[in-house]
Design a protein around this motif. Structure first.
Motif: not given
Length: 412
Positions: A91, A93, A209, A232, A249-251
């Protein structure tokens, strides 16, 4: 033809009795859960599978049963865990937490904890303990499970202290004191509320995380988690029988993770922009699923059936609310609530009549919404569902016997 398996996939399933009729016709229809169970395990048995079972390279397992009736499956040992670990390690992130050797602490349904305890007991050749100890709840040397109660809203102070102590024990083995938190978003939100209520923040080490992966995570819950953690927070989507298919993803954008898989999106009704997932997967070599209806629904960025443009996993097909203009999904109600009131925590739409509904809800702060906010939300839910809607605040909404919340119920 659309969605039909490639010649390479056909070679991998040619000996499986379940697919003989489709191979003869040259056409593979959509496969439903009852098709998998019918004639099990003979419908899956090949010489290769029989040899793998004999050698311990394949095993019978039951799905957890949190989204549908428990299904018997055949797969390699630790199939889902290896899928998880590989995704974690790749991943963009959070690969760093994998590489650094973080232990994984899992806070999710008690069914998952009990499953891990049963697996461990069987491995040791002993009966599972009635209340599994911390040592009993390690799936391997890297992953432990915390929750021992069906309804996390009922956690008492001593249970929360125990879980925080177990997090610390898992964390302490890491050179930098880091750990990875795997959770149901709801369960972690309940834990945060309890920690705040009892002033235990000093005993709650922040994770490096977070992945929430066990059920639909509402917008407000995701927002609540992000407010409390500077790391994240990733959404992971998959199932027991398939492994993992997509990750955020983290966004918040989703990316496919389809090694050994392909996905079709089929509209759940004519003209609907809600699509259900039809998955072909040979990732599990012993039960390859071809054009399998997973029961999960999505919306895409532009409403088209493009698996690369998924914007939201919006619930399950069997939980869609039929409407004259097309069905409404859990994600639609969730978006409506999240836009109007970030304070709503758990909610449940109760159908109280042909044209009426009640939205039962709790809040993160424990008190009802104000009159203006309540009225605006009732109007918005009414417009979405085509029903006159009223709101009722509750101190507690019980969780389902699966350890997951039902967003839609018929009051009758």
């Amino acid at each position: 033809m659309d969605g039909q398996p490639t010649a390479e996939v056909i070679e991998q399933i040619r000996d499986i009795p379940l697919y003989r009729a489709s191979l003869a016709k040259g056409y593979f229809p959509v496969l439903d859960k009852p098709d998998i169970a019918r004639g099990f395990p003979e419908n899956w048995m090949t010489p290769r599978l029989a040899a793998a079972l004999e050698a311990g390279e394949a095993e019978y397992v039951l799905s957890t049963g949190t989204n549908h009736a428990r299904m018997q499956l055949i797969r390699p040992p630790y199939f889902l865990l290896h899928s998880y670990y590989r995704l974690w390690s790749e991943h963009p992130d959070i690969a760093g937490t994998w590489e650094s050797g973080c232990r994984r602490v899992s806070l999710t349904t008690v069914l998952a904890t009990e499953h891990v305890a049963r697996v461990g007991a069987a491995r040791r050749g002993v009966p599972p303990a009635q209340v599994p100890s911390f040592e009993d709840r390690w799936l391997d040397d890297r992953t432990c499970y915390l929750n021992l109660r069906l309804d996390p809203a009922g956690w008492e102070r001593d249970e929360v202290v125990r879980m925080l102590r177990e997090i610390e024990a898992a964390r302490a083995s890491h050179p930098q004191g880091a750990y990875h938190l795997d959770c149901s978003g709801y369960h972690l939100a309940h834990l945060l509320r309890k920690v705040g209520e009892w002033g235990l923040w000093d005993d709650f080490p922040p994770p490096a995380s977070i992945i929430h992966a066990y059920e639909y995570t509402p917008v407000n819950v995701r927002r609540f988690l992000a407010q409390h953690f500077d790391c994240p927070v990733i959404d992971l989507f998959g199932s027991t029988e398939l492994g993992y298919l997509y990750f955020s993803d983290r966004r918040g954008g989703y990316r496919p993770y389809l090694d050994g898989m392909s996905v079709e999106l089929h509209p759940v009704a004519p003209e609907s922009t809600i699509h259900e997932l039809i998955v072909s997967s040979v990732r599990n070599p012993f039960m390859p699923l071809i054009r399998y209806r997973s029961g999960d629904c999505v919306r895409t960025l532009d409403g088209t059936p493009d698996p690369d443009r998924i914007a939201q996993f919006c619930g399950r097909r069997k939980e869609l609310l039929p409407m004259r203009n097309g069905p409404v999904a859990q994600g639609d109600l969730d978006r409506c609530i999240g836009e109007l009131s970030p304070d709503v925590f758990v909610y449940q739409l109760q159908l109280t009549g042909p044209t009426e509904a009640l939205l039962a809800y709790t809040t993160f702060h424990g008190t009802p919404l104000g009159a203006a906010e309540s009225a605006a939300l009732a109007d918005a839910v009414g417009a979405l569902t085509g029903r006159r809607c009223r709101l009722v605040h509750h101190a507690h909404i019980p969780i389902g016997k699966s350890g997951k919340y039902a967003w839609l119920v018929d009051a009758d």
